[in-house]
Design an enzyme around this catalytic site. Structure first.
Site, PDB file in Angstrom:
ATOM      1  N   ASP A 161     -10.758   2.910   4.451  1.00  0.00           N
ATOM      2  CA  ASP A 161     -11.100   1.488   4.362  1.00  0.00           C
ATOM      3  C   ASP A 161     -12.612   1.276   4.370  1.00  0.00           C
ATOM      4  O   ASP A 161     -13.079   0.145   4.131  1.00  0.00           O
ATOM      5  CB  ASP A 161     -10.488   0.715   5.540  1.00  0.00           C
ATOM      6  CG  ASP A 161      -9.239  -0.060   5.152  1.00  0.00           C
ATOM      7  OD1 ASP A 161      -9.146  -0.463   3.979  1.00  0.00           O
ATOM      8  OD2 ASP A 161      -8.380  -0.265   6.030  1.00  0.00           O
ATOM      9  N   LYS A 192       0.841  -1.206   0.000  1.00  0.00           N
ATOM     10  CA  LYS A 192       0.000   0.000   0.000  1.00  0.00           C
ATOM     11  C   LYS A 192       0.876   1.256   0.000  1.00  0.00           C
ATOM     12  O   LYS A 192       0.605   2.214  -0.717  1.00  0.00           O
ATOM     13  CB  LYS A 192      -0.919  -0.007   1.226  1.00  0.00           C
ATOM     14  CG  LYS A 192      -2.001  -1.065   1.167  1.00  0.00           C
ATOM     15  CD  LYS A 192      -2.772  -1.173   2.489  1.00  0.00           C
ATOM     16  CE  LYS A 192      -3.724  -2.365   2.462  1.00  0.00           C
ATOM     17  NZ  LYS A 192      -4.493  -2.534   3.707  1.00  0.00           N
ATOM     18  N   GLN A 208      -4.127  -1.192   9.776  1.00  0.00           N
ATOM     19  CA  GLN A 208      -4.053  -2.534   9.193  1.00  0.00           C
ATOM     20  C   GLN A 208      -4.609  -3.555  10.169  1.00  0.00           C
ATOM     21  O   GLN A 208      -4.250  -3.561  11.346  1.00  0.00           O
ATOM     22  CB  GLN A 208      -2.585  -2.854   8.818  1.00  0.00           C
ATOM     23  CG  GLN A 208      -2.415  -4.149   8.046  1.00  0.00           C
ATOM     24  CD  GLN A 208      -3.095  -4.135   6.674  1.00  0.00           C
ATOM     25  OE1 GLN A 208      -3.233  -3.082   6.047  1.00  0.00           O
ATOM     26  NE2 GLN A 208      -3.525  -5.287   6.211  1.00  0.00           N
TER      27      GLN A 208
HETATM   28  N1  GUN Z   1      -6.434  -6.755   6.514  1.00  0.00           N
HETATM   29  C1  GUN Z   1      -6.876  -7.560   5.522  1.00  0.00           C
HETATM   30  N2  GUN Z   1      -7.559  -6.844   4.617  1.00  0.00           N
HETATM   31  C2  GUN Z   1      -7.539  -5.565   5.040  1.00  0.00           C
HETATM   32  C3  GUN Z   1      -8.066  -4.344   4.515  1.00  0.00           C
HETATM   33  O1  GUN Z   1      -8.707  -4.283   3.474  1.00  0.00           O
HETATM   34  N3  GUN Z   1      -7.824  -3.238   5.253  1.00  0.00           N
HETATM   35  C4  GUN Z   1      -7.131  -3.264   6.412  1.00  0.00           C
HETATM   36  N4  GUN Z   1      -6.970  -2.124   7.078  1.00  0.00           N
HETATM   37  N5  GUN Z   1      -6.630  -4.375   6.923  1.00  0.00           N
HETATM   38  C5  GUN Z   1      -6.831  -5.514   6.229  1.00  0.00           C
END
Ligand code: GUN
Length: 282
Positions: free
Chosen positions: A115, A49, A93
């Site tokens: 998110d 990311k 995350q």
């Molecule tokens: N962990 C697994 N998928 C995601 C996601 O889409 N966003 C976040 N913040 N953590 C994750």
């Protein structure tokens, strides 16, 4: 014949457009990423990311914590990020190793919740007034659209572990005219349920879980699993599905890169809304 749905190509198109739009701005969009602990998958996702965000011109502030950080310390940090005009998106995350996930997510200002996990954003989506939609749900919809199949009279199942993960996907499918149900691996007569579906989204976290005898011929299969076999990342779909289903979004190269691309578009979208409307952090 199986047509492979290539998420990397779609993601690169989105990122190219996002980069062009950002290049025209006076100030860059800002994204804060909070990573707690050293879960290898989380560390990898955050790196992907961060790299993608920097590549399109987003300012990234990565904040790492030991797995023993308190929920209140995370919330304090989020509140200071909520108040910062140079940070437009905040991402925590998941999974958090020991902290109160709901409390941490709820502390993010909904306007900065790129998110789309905050209860206000989840409710807005269900109320047909989406603001920030979870990138993974946008990615899955984009892959389904890439089949160019007419979606009326199609049905979908999401096989997963978490109803909260499935909720936005079910809502977007419903808006596209596709009735969708969430099931788990423990659903009675699982194979009969999956065999009846035209679209199957799988996210149970077990390599090779989704097998040919569970799938209708010509079905669309979107694999959202991430499993490690040695150094290799594989999804939940049995590799033997290729050749037997209509369309297949594989791991890697499917949902993952597209999810990252939509995260970046959400950051830009959040910035535009904040510049229009401001952020009330009172
Ligand atoms: N962990 C697994 N998928 C995601 C996601 O889409 N966003 C976040 N913040 N953590 C994750």
């Amino acid at each position: 014949m199986t047509e492979i749905l290539n998420g990397t190509v779609l993601a690169n198109n989105i990122k190219r457009k996002t980069k062009t739009r950002i290049a025209k701005l006076k100030n860059p969009p800002g994204l804060a990423v909070l990573l707690v602990g050293e879960n290898p998958a989380s560390t990898l996702y955050v790196r992907l990311k961060e790299e993608a965000a920097k590549d399109v011109g987003i300012y990234v502030e990565k904040i790492t914590y030991s797995e023993s950080v308190s929920t209140s310390e995370l919330i304090e940090k989020i509140e200071s990020l909520n108040a910062r005009p140079d940070i437009h998106g905040i991402l925590v995350q998941l999974p958090l190793p020991n902290q109160d996930t709901d409390a941490v997510i709820a502390a993010i200002h909904p306007a900065k919740d790129v998110d789309g996990f905050h209860p206000a954003n989840r409710k807005a989506l269900l109320d047909n007034a989406p603001v920030l939609v979870p990138p993974v749900a946008l990615a899955i919809m984009r892959l389904i659209q890439a089949t160019r199949r007419t979606l009326s009279h199609q049905t979908a199942v999401i096989v997963g572990n978490s109803a909260i993960f499935a909720e936005p996907i079910i809502e977007l499918l419903r808006e596209a005219g596709v009735p969708a149900t969430f099931i788990t691996r423990d659903t009675p007569a699982l194979s009969a349920v999956t065999r009846a579906a035209d679209i199957i989204v799988v996210a149970v976290g077990e390599a090779g879980f989704l097998k040919q005898d569970m799938i209708k011929e010509a079905a669309i299969v979107i694999d959202v699993g991430t499993n490690k076999i040695g150094a290799k990342t594989v999804g939940d779909a049995d590799p033997a599905l290729e050749g037997h289903v209509g369309f297949l979004s594989k791991v890697p190269g499917g949902v993952g890169p597209l999810t990252v691309a939509y995260l970046l578009t959400n950051v830009l979208k959040a910035m535009e809304a904040q510049e229009r409307e401001g952020v009330n952090t009172d």
